[in-house]
Design a protein around this motif. Structure first.
Motif, short mmCIF file in Angstrom:
data_model
loop_
_atom_site.label_atom_id
_atom_site.label_comp_id
_atom_site.label_asym_id
_atom_site.label_seq_id
_atom_site.Cartn_x
_atom_site.Cartn_y
_atom_site.Cartn_z
N VAL A 23 -6.05 -7.38 -4.45
CA VAL A 23 -6.04 -7.18 -5.90
C VAL A 23 -6.79 -5.90 -6.25
O VAL A 23 -6.31 -5.08 -7.04
CB VAL A 23 -6.70 -8.39 -6.61
CG1 VAL A 23 -6.85 -8.10 -8.09
CG2 VAL A 23 -5.87 -9.64 -6.41
N THR A 26 -4.74 -2.80 -5.39
CA THR A 26 -3.63 -2.61 -6.34
C THR A 26 -4.13 -2.07 -7.68
O THR A 26 -3.55 -1.15 -8.25
CB THR A 26 -2.91 -3.96 -6.58
OG1 THR A 26 -2.66 -4.56 -5.32
CG2 THR A 26 -1.61 -3.75 -7.32
N GLU A 27 -5.23 -2.68 -8.16
CA GLU A 27 -5.79 -2.20 -9.43
C GLU A 27 -6.21 -0.75 -9.35
O GLU A 27 -6.00 0.02 -10.28
CB GLU A 27 -7.00 -3.06 -9.82
CG GLU A 27 -6.58 -4.35 -10.48
CD GLU A 27 -7.77 -5.11 -11.04
OE1 GLU A 27 -8.92 -4.79 -10.66
OE2 GLU A 27 -7.53 -6.01 -11.85
N LYS A 28 -6.77 -0.37 -8.22
CA LYS A 28 -7.22 1.00 -8.05
C LYS A 28 -6.02 1.96 -8.08
O LYS A 28 -6.06 3.01 -8.71
CB LYS A 28 -7.96 1.13 -6.72
CG LYS A 28 -8.76 2.41 -6.60
CD LYS A 28 -9.58 2.41 -5.32
CE LYS A 28 -10.18 3.78 -5.09
NZ LYS A 28 -10.81 3.86 -3.77
N TRP A 30 -3.12 1.46 -9.59
CA TRP A 30 -2.62 1.57 -10.97
C TRP A 30 -3.53 2.45 -11.83
O TRP A 30 -3.06 3.22 -12.66
CB TRP A 30 -2.49 0.18 -11.61
CG TRP A 30 -1.19 -0.47 -11.26
CD1 TRP A 30 -0.99 -1.52 -10.42
CD2 TRP A 30 0.10 -0.07 -11.73
NE1 TRP A 30 0.34 -1.81 -10.32
CE2 TRP A 30 1.04 -0.93 -11.11
CE3 TRP A 30 0.56 0.92 -12.58
CZ2 TRP A 30 2.41 -0.83 -11.35
CZ3 TRP A 30 1.91 1.02 -12.82
CH2 TRP A 30 2.82 0.16 -12.21
N PHE A 31 -4.83 2.31 -11.61
CA PHE A 31 -5.78 3.12 -12.36
C PHE A 31 -5.55 4.61 -12.09
O PHE A 31 -5.51 5.43 -13.00
CB PHE A 31 -7.22 2.72 -11.99
CG PHE A 31 -8.24 3.61 -12.62
CD1 PHE A 31 -8.62 3.42 -13.95
CD2 PHE A 31 -8.82 4.66 -11.91
CE1 PHE A 31 -9.54 4.25 -14.56
CE2 PHE A 31 -9.74 5.50 -12.50
CZ PHE A 31 -10.11 5.30 -13.83
#
Ligand code: CUA
Length: 195
Positions: A23, A26-28, A30-31
């Motif tokens: 998670v 993935t967040e990184k 998208w950021f």
């Protein structure tokens, strides 16, 4: 080492639950993607602004707000309504905290009317309800609006852009009158109905 120890102490994840590390990764991503898009948009704004020499939408004429009263089109004696050779009217108004100069102008009905406005200090707004006249008046620029009035009457025109503590008291009037009722007859004369 500490991490792997704590990991091994955690209960096994249930089926379909994504591990925290996945998670976070993935967040990184998208950021980073969003930050890149933002950077691209900022570059586009700056490049088009500089290359295209973007100006306020109504006009690209510039004027020095510090010398308005001393020279050029917006000296006090040139403000108000001028009737051109072709019967059209040119109205020149200066907006300043907290007044329009002149604070009342007359224009002919059924004739082309050109408003030319500028500001001596901050941004003001000039709007005549139910017409196409609606412009910001920006210091350093000449705002020009062309219109035509089908009926006689009077517009009470409050400043349409918050410009400071006296904003609510900043008004002008535009009177639409038959051409023969205008006191101005030549391009050299200027008329106003301000008391
Ligand atoms: Cu001038 Cu609000």
């Amino acid at each position: 080492m500490a991490e792997s120890t704590s990991d091994s102490l955690r209960p096994a994840l249930a089926d379909g639950v994504v591990p925290e590390s996945v998670v976070a990764r993935t967040e990184k991503r998208w950021f980073m993607l969003m930050a890149a898009m933002l950077a691209v948009m900022m570059v586009v704004v700056v490049v088009t602004g500089v290359v295209g020499a973007l100006h306020p939408a109504s006009n690209v004429e510039v004027v020095d707000p510090l010398t308005l009263h001393l020279e050029g089109e917006f000296v006090e004696s040139n403000l108000g309504t001028a009737i051109e050779m072709d019967g059209s009217a040119t109205v020149r108004i200066v907006a300043l905290q907290y007044d329009f100069v002149p604070s009342c102008v007359q224009v002919p009905v059924n004739a082309p009317v050109r408003f030319r406005l500028t500001s001596a200090d901050v941004i003001h707004g000039f709007l005549l309800p139910d017409t196409n006249v609606n412009t910001m008046v920006v210091p350093g620029f000449v705002s020009e609006v062309r219109t035509r009035f089908a009926r006689t009457g009077e517009y009470e025109m409050p400043c349409n852009e918050f410009c400071g503590l006296g904003h609510h008291g900043m008004w002008t009037r535009v009177r639409v009158v038959p051409a023969e009722a205008l006191s101005t007859k030549s391009p050299l004369e200027r008329s106003r109905c301000a008391r």
